[in-house]
Design a protein around this motif. Structure first.
Motif, PDB file in Angstrom:
ATOM      1  N   THR A  28       0.933  -1.204   0.034  1.00 47.03           N
ATOM      2  CA  THR A  28       0.159  -0.050  -0.015  1.00 47.03           C
ATOM      3  C   THR A  28       0.877   1.193  -0.039  1.00 47.03           C
ATOM      4  O   THR A  28       0.542   2.271  -0.492  1.00 47.03           O
ATOM      5  CB  THR A  28      -0.918   0.104   1.279  1.00 47.03           C
ATOM      6  OG1 THR A  28      -0.224  -0.161   2.499  1.00 47.03           O
ATOM      7  CG2 THR A  28      -1.988  -1.003   1.326  1.00 47.03           C
ATOM      8  N   TRP A  68      -7.825  -0.285   0.304  1.00 44.99           N
ATOM      9  CA  TRP A  68      -8.870  -1.253   0.616  1.00 44.99           C
ATOM     10  C   TRP A  68      -8.760  -2.694  -0.109  1.00 44.99           C
ATOM     11  O   TRP A  68      -8.754  -3.440   0.611  1.00 44.99           O
ATOM     12  CB  TRP A  68     -10.161  -0.431   0.263  1.00 44.99           C
ATOM     13  CG  TRP A  68     -11.377  -1.568   0.617  1.00 44.99           C
ATOM     14  CD1 TRP A  68     -12.203  -1.497   2.029  1.00 44.99           C
ATOM     15  CD2 TRP A  68     -12.025  -2.228  -0.198  1.00 44.99           C
ATOM     16  NE1 TRP A  68     -13.009  -2.434   1.739  1.00 44.99           N
ATOM     17  CE2 TRP A  68     -13.131  -3.020   0.696  1.00 44.99           C
ATOM     18  CE3 TRP A  68     -11.917  -2.452  -1.615  1.00 44.99           C
ATOM     19  CZ2 TRP A  68     -13.894  -3.779  -0.073  1.00 44.99           C
ATOM     20  CZ3 TRP A  68     -12.625  -3.743  -2.090  1.00 44.99           C
ATOM     21  CH2 TRP A  68     -13.710  -4.053  -1.414  1.00 44.99           C
ATOM     22  N   PHE A  69      -8.465  -2.508  -1.327  1.00 46.80           N
ATOM     23  CA  PHE A  69      -8.451  -3.772  -1.893  1.00 46.80           C
ATOM     24  C   PHE A  69      -7.106  -4.746  -1.295  1.00 46.80           C
ATOM     25  O   PHE A  69      -7.294  -5.862  -1.081  1.00 46.80           O
ATOM     26  CB  PHE A  69      -7.919  -3.863  -3.447  1.00 46.80           C
ATOM     27  CG  PHE A  69      -7.690  -4.942  -4.398  1.00 46.80           C
ATOM     28  CD1 PHE A  69      -8.937  -5.824  -4.582  1.00 46.80           C
ATOM     29  CD2 PHE A  69      -6.521  -5.287  -4.557  1.00 46.80           C
ATOM     30  CE1 PHE A  69      -8.678  -6.714  -5.192  1.00 46.80           C
ATOM     31  CE2 PHE A  69      -6.407  -6.547  -5.248  1.00 46.80           C
ATOM     32  CZ  PHE A  69      -7.491  -7.144  -5.614  1.00 46.80           C
ATOM     33  N   ALA A  71      -5.814  -4.555   1.511  1.00 47.55           N
ATOM     34  CA  ALA A  71      -6.256  -4.854   2.900  1.00 47.55           C
ATOM     35  C   ALA A  71      -6.990  -6.211   2.937  1.00 47.55           C
ATOM     36  O   ALA A  71      -7.068  -6.770   4.114  1.00 47.55           O
ATOM     37  CB  ALA A  71      -6.809  -3.587   3.750  1.00 47.55           C
ATOM     38  N   LYS A  72      -7.821  -6.288   2.069  1.00 45.34           N
ATOM     39  CA  LYS A  72      -8.758  -7.239   1.978  1.00 45.34           C
ATOM     40  C   LYS A  72      -8.144  -8.698   1.523  1.00 45.34           C
ATOM     41  O   LYS A  72      -8.699  -9.808   1.565  1.00 45.34           O
ATOM     42  CB  LYS A  72      -9.921  -7.111   0.963  1.00 45.34           C
ATOM     43  CG  LYS A  72     -10.815  -5.969   1.516  1.00 45.34           C
ATOM     44  CD  LYS A  72     -11.845  -6.636   2.638  1.00 45.34           C
ATOM     45  CE  LYS A  72     -12.621  -5.427   3.259  1.00 45.34           C
ATOM     46  NZ  LYS A  72     -13.493  -5.707   4.539  1.00 45.34           N
ATOM     47  N   LEU A  73      -6.965  -8.635   1.227  1.00 48.04           N
ATOM     48  CA  LEU A  73      -6.332  -9.704   0.652  1.00 48.04           C
ATOM     49  C   LEU A  73      -4.779  -9.925   1.336  1.00 48.04           C
ATOM     50  O   LEU A  73      -3.784 -10.123   0.553  1.00 48.04           O
ATOM     51  CB  LEU A  73      -5.944  -9.693  -0.785  1.00 48.04           C
ATOM     52  CG  LEU A  73      -7.106  -9.435  -1.742  1.00 48.04           C
ATOM     53  CD1 LEU A  73      -6.551  -9.097  -3.134  1.00 48.04           C
ATOM     54  CD2 LEU A  73      -8.179 -10.617  -1.935  1.00 48.04           C
TER      55      LEU A  73
END
Length: 456
Positions: A28, A68-69, A71-73
């Motif tokens: 990130t 966000w993407f 953090a979801k993976l």
């Protein structure tokens, strides 16, 4: 680089605390840093459609989506992070290899400056007249002008004692090659098709040139008047740097184009810093570098820069001791910000052909106004000078929009006191200008080179 890496490190540590995952934090941080650093390039790519009111929020939303993407993976981020690491290798390797190749191919620039050593033997009691080297950018030779008679200006110079080199041609058809060559009294290395490393060489030769070293050895104070153009905007061997801003005349300590860390209080950026920040997301807050603050130098094309430069020229004779003044004026080169009556427009586009039909084209309207400024400055210099000065008024190249025959045909006028005009001849080219002058007045024995025009 230190600031960039430092900020990225802080963001990385903060992301580790938030996500509790080193791979997510690293990925990130990398993506957010890239979006921040390339924002200005993306904005420029939009052209006239660019609007910070839309592009900045869009970039911010994109960054949020990516964070966000990722953090979801968390379980996949090690693989994505490994890919990003591999992708970064060529991004780092390409500029390193490019720099290495350019350094390996760089000419020995000190050979261009070796002539300065000969100046040390000049006796202290030799008369040292002030020397003015005034470059009027893209001022063509009179015989190349169609529909315009430049004779009255040349006659006015002749009445003041100038020798007009009626067959003069520049050695190169571009500013980037012509001026560094003249300032180093030699032809540039055979560079063929110019690339980035050659432009770097040109700037190096213009920043620290043989002529500056010679006049310093002769006891002159070297005054460099900034042009706003990258080739001649800075001189490392000048004793006095002069620039112009809405707040007034800037001298060595004040010029904001000198390298250095910026001052946030006044937005006075160094040249590199200003260029770098304009490519980042800070572009939305500080502009592209052309928005004028009170102490930001005028852009090269700005009419105020031209007017202030000519006014400053008149004050140089008041400086104590012998002076060498280098003054590159970006007129009558377009844009055509002046008409023949002195009306001006503050615009990169300048006046068009429809503005004044009394001249063949707006180039000549601007040229007519500049002629008046030149004669006014020359008269002031002659009136204030205790010792008759040396004045060289020359173009760096001819009109490039009139075909190859006009590209190197230039205005070239010399005021050389005493018997100085005896060393001049109609076809003298800039590479020999200061060779003959320095030999005649200081017996440096530099010799003349063959007058040639070098295609690039």
């Amino acid at each position: 680089m230190g600031i960039t890496v430092g900020v990225a490190t802080v963001l990385m540590l903060a992301a580790v605390l938030v996500f509790r995952n080193g791979a997510v934090a690293a990925s990130t941080t990398s993506v957010v840093a890239v979006l921040f650093l390339v924002y200005g390039h993306m904005y420029d790519a939009l052209g006239d459609a660019g609007d910070h009111g839309y592009s900045l929020p869009a970039t911010l939303i994109l960054a949020i989506i990516v964070v966000w993407f990722f953090a979801k993976l968390p379980k996949r981020m090690h693989r994505i992070g490994r890919f990003l690491n591999y992708a970064s290798i060529p991004l780092v390797a390409i500029p390193i290899v490019s720099i290495g190749l350019s350094l390996g191919a760089a000419p020995d620039l000190d050979s261009f400056r070796a002539e300065a050593l000969k100046a040390d033997s000049v006796p202290a009691d030799v008369t040292r007249p002030d020397i003015y080297y005034i470059i009027l950018d893209e001022y063509g030779r009179a015989d190349t002008f169609e529909g315009f008679d430049n004779t009255p200006f040349l006659q006015s110079l002749a009445e003041r004692g100038f020798y007009i080199a009626t067959e003069a041609s520049s050695n190169y058809a571009t500013t980037a090659a012509s001026i560094p060559s003249t300032l180093n009294l030699d032809y540039l290395p055979d560079v063929g098709t110019w690339g980035p490393e050659d432009y770097g060489m040109a700037q190096e030769l213009a920043d620290d040139h043989a002529l500056g070293r010679i006049v310093e050895a002769l006891g002159y104070q070297n005054i460099h008047v900034a042009s706003g153009y990258w080739v001649t905007n800075l001189s490392r061997n000048a004793h006095l740097l002069v620039d112009f801003a809405p707040s007034g005349t800037l001298t060595t300590e004040q010029v904001s184009f000198r390298p250095g860390i910026f001052n946030f209080d006044k937005f006075r950026f160094g040249r590199l810093t200003r260029a770098l920040l304009s490519t980042t997301a800070l572009r939305a807050f500080i502009g592209s570098g052309e928005n004028l603050q009170s102490d930001s130098p005028y852009p090269r094309w700005h009419p105020a820069r031209t007017l202030r430069t000519f006014e400053y020229l008149k004050t140089i004779p008041e400086i104590e001791g012998p002076t060498f003044a280098f003054v590159h004026i970006l007129k009558p080169h377009p844009p055509f910000n002046f008409d023949r009556f002195g009306n001006f427009i503050v615009s990169k586009e300048g006046f068009g052909p429809e503005h004044d039909t009394g001249v063949p084209d707006p180039y000549f309207g601007q040229l007519l106004f500049v002629i008046g400024l030149v004669l006014d400055a020359v008269d002031a210099i002659l009136e204030k000078s205790g010792t008759p000065p040396i004045i060289v008024i020359s173009a760096d190249h001819g009109r490039r929009d009139q075909g190859p025959e006009s590209e190197t045909a230039i205005l070239s006028a010399y005021l050389l006191p005493g018997s100085g005009r005896d060393v001049l001849y109609p076809s003298i080219s800039p590479v020999n200008t200061f060779r003959v002058i320095l030999h005649h007045y200081f017996d440096l024995g530099l010799g003349r080179l063959e007058d040639r025009m070098i295609p690039l």
